[in-house]
Design an enzyme around this catalytic site. Structure first.
Site, short mmCIF file in Angstrom:
data_model
loop_
_atom_site.label_atom_id
_atom_site.label_comp_id
_atom_site.label_asym_id
_atom_site.label_seq_id
_atom_site.Cartn_x
_atom_site.Cartn_y
_atom_site.Cartn_z
N HIS A 171 0.82 -1.23 0.00
CA HIS A 171 0.00 0.00 0.00
C HIS A 171 0.85 1.28 0.00
O HIS A 171 0.33 2.36 -0.23
CB HIS A 171 -0.95 0.03 1.20
N ASP A 205 -2.42 -10.42 -2.56
CA ASP A 205 -3.05 -9.99 -1.30
C ASP A 205 -4.53 -9.70 -1.59
O ASP A 205 -4.90 -9.35 -2.72
CB ASP A 205 -2.36 -8.73 -0.79
N HIS A 207 -6.16 -7.21 -0.77
CA HIS A 207 -6.37 -5.79 -1.08
C HIS A 207 -5.55 -5.36 -2.29
O HIS A 207 -4.45 -5.88 -2.52
CB HIS A 207 -5.96 -4.93 0.13
N ASP A 294 -4.70 -12.93 3.33
CA ASP A 294 -6.00 -12.39 3.76
C ASP A 294 -7.11 -12.75 2.75
O ASP A 294 -8.25 -12.30 2.88
CB ASP A 294 -5.96 -10.88 4.05
C1 SP5 Z 1 -1.36 -5.20 3.90
C2 SP5 Z 1 -2.84 -5.19 4.15
O1 SP5 Z 1 -3.47 -6.24 4.05
N1 SP5 Z 1 -3.39 -4.02 4.53
C3 SP5 Z 1 -4.78 -3.93 4.73
C4 SP5 Z 1 -5.18 -2.64 5.35
C5 SP5 Z 1 -6.65 -2.61 5.62
N2 SP5 Z 1 -7.01 -1.59 6.55
C6 SP5 Z 1 -8.42 -1.41 6.74
C7 SP5 Z 1 -8.95 -2.36 7.75
C8 SP5 Z 1 -10.45 -2.38 7.77
C9 SP5 Z 1 -10.90 -3.48 8.70
N3 SP5 Z 1 -12.28 -3.73 8.52
C10 SP5 Z 1 -12.72 -4.87 9.27
C11 SP5 Z 1 -13.85 -5.52 8.56
C12 SP5 Z 1 -14.23 -6.80 9.26
N4 SP5 Z 1 -15.06 -7.59 8.40
ZN ZN Z 2 -4.32 -7.13 2.46
#
Ligand code: SP5
Ligand code: ZN
Length: 353
Positions: A171, A205, A207, A294
């Site tokens: 990111h 990943d 994301h 993830d």
């Molecule tokens: C490296 C990586 O995987 N970074 C991810 C960053 C995400 N940050 C936002 C987290 C939002 C968490 N939401 C929880 C939802 C539960 N279902």
């Molecule tokens: Zn991620």
């Protein structure tokens, strides 16, 4: 890579290692802001430890190596040195202090002459990512792992490296950190490899790797391919769409595969094949793999439903398709199964049953 070396690398029996660093444990934030609520920070110290434990328990301890350290210039070659310096300043914090970015410049006409920790928002794009005393030390160690892996492959006839990078990196863009990432480990490695081998980054990943995409968006020498949750519904929300295909000379060298709905092994595999086709057509000699877990069914952040066994399949397919692979850990937050998933992936990379 010089021709002579390339021939050797193809004929030498490939060597594989798993790289780690003790310094990474030092970075262990406690809680993060998530849509106005405080929640426990998922990118925790135990992530690295549980993978290393699983590597031992499955009989792979012989592959473990501590990373070597490298000059900061490799990080400054990819990131704004002012951001790097800013993160380094956190070493002056107290043991229990935390810097939360909270003021974001809406236009970047000016920048503070000396950026202080109150101005963290200048270099950060979300409120979830914070800086503590040892953040720099850990982020530097994670980048060192990526570099160590790159040099082992480029210069030392290794062909498979799995780097246990923590904090993750994909990111982080040129002058902004976020998404639990500070320095873009995969991009730092790709940057030293791209001049010598035909280099691509595959990002698995959950994301979208907005940082890696951003860093190479104009660049035809690093192909970026990513499979991820649809940004209409999921983090990082503002990038990862299908029509982002690269710009200027980099046009055609960026490929996003956003997925919605229920994504099981079979669905994922179809899109994975599509990604592999793109990478093969490019003539990829050196694959930098941003490997997140993830996408696992049990992951608290990701919405995909991949099984543990499927990570072994992913590893195996990567092995079949690419001569050199530098896999770097990104996300993966189900602490109970993260170790198993990572070891299965590594087994696949090695071609083990
Ligand atoms: C490296 C990586 O995987 N970074 C991810 C960053 C995400 N940050 C936002 C987290 C939002 C968490 N939401 C929880 C939802 C539960 N279902
Ligand atoms: Zn991620």
């Amino acid at each position: 890579m010089k021709n002579e070396n390339k021939i050797l690398a193809q004929t030498a029996a490939g060597r594989a290692v798993v790289l780690y660093s003790e310094d990474e444990k030092l970075h262990n934030p406690n809680r993060e802001w998530n849509f106005g609520r405080m929640m426990p920070y998922p990118e925790k110290e135990e992530r690295g430890e549980t993978i290393i434990r699983a590597v031992h328990n499955h009989g792979y301890a012989g592959y473990l190596r501590k990373t070597r350290k490298f000059n900061i210039s490799y990080i400054n070659a990819v990131h704004d040195s002012a951001m790097v310096q800013h993160i380094k300043e956190c070493m002056n914090l107290g043991e229990n202090e935390t810097v939360y970015p909270h003021i974001f410049p809406y236009k970047r006409f000016t920048r503070p002459k000396k950026v202080n920790l109150r101005a963290a928002g200048y270099f950060c794009f979300d409120v979830g990512t914070q800086i503590r005393k040892y953040t720099y030390k850990a982020a530097k160690a994670a980048a060192d792992i990526a570099l160590d892996g790159a040099f082992r492959i480029r210069d030392e006839h290794n062909d498979t490296v799995f780097g246990l990078c923590r904090p993750p990196g994909h990111h982080a863009d040129y002058d902004v950190y976020g998404g639990y990432c500070y320095f873009n480990n995969a991009a730092i490695a790709a940057n030293v490899l791209a001049g010598e081998m035909r280099t691509a980054v595959l990002d698995l990943d959950f994301h979208h790797g907005n940082g890696t995409q951003g860093l190479f968006y104009d660049n035809p020498h690093v192909l970026y391919v990513s499979i991820h949750g649809d940004p209409r519904k999921t983090y990082p929300f503002f990038s990862g769409f299908e029509d982002e295909t690269g710009s200027r000379l980099g046009r055609g060298y960026n490929m996003n595969i956003p997925l919605t709905g229920s994504v099981d092994d079979e669905t994922y595999n179809r899109h994975f094949n599509h990604a592999l086709q793109k990478l093969t057509a490019y003539g990829t000699e050196m694959l930098v793999l941003s490997m997140g877990f993830d996408t696992y069914s049990g992951d608290p952040l990701g919405d995909f439903n991949l099984s543990s066994d499927f990570y072994q399949t992913i590893g195996y397919r990567i092995r079949q398709n690419f001569q050199n692979t530098l896999a770097l850990l990104e996300g993966g937050y189900d602490i109970d199964d993260l170790g198993l998933n990572a070891v299965k992936f590594f087994k696949g990379l090695l071609g083990h049953d």
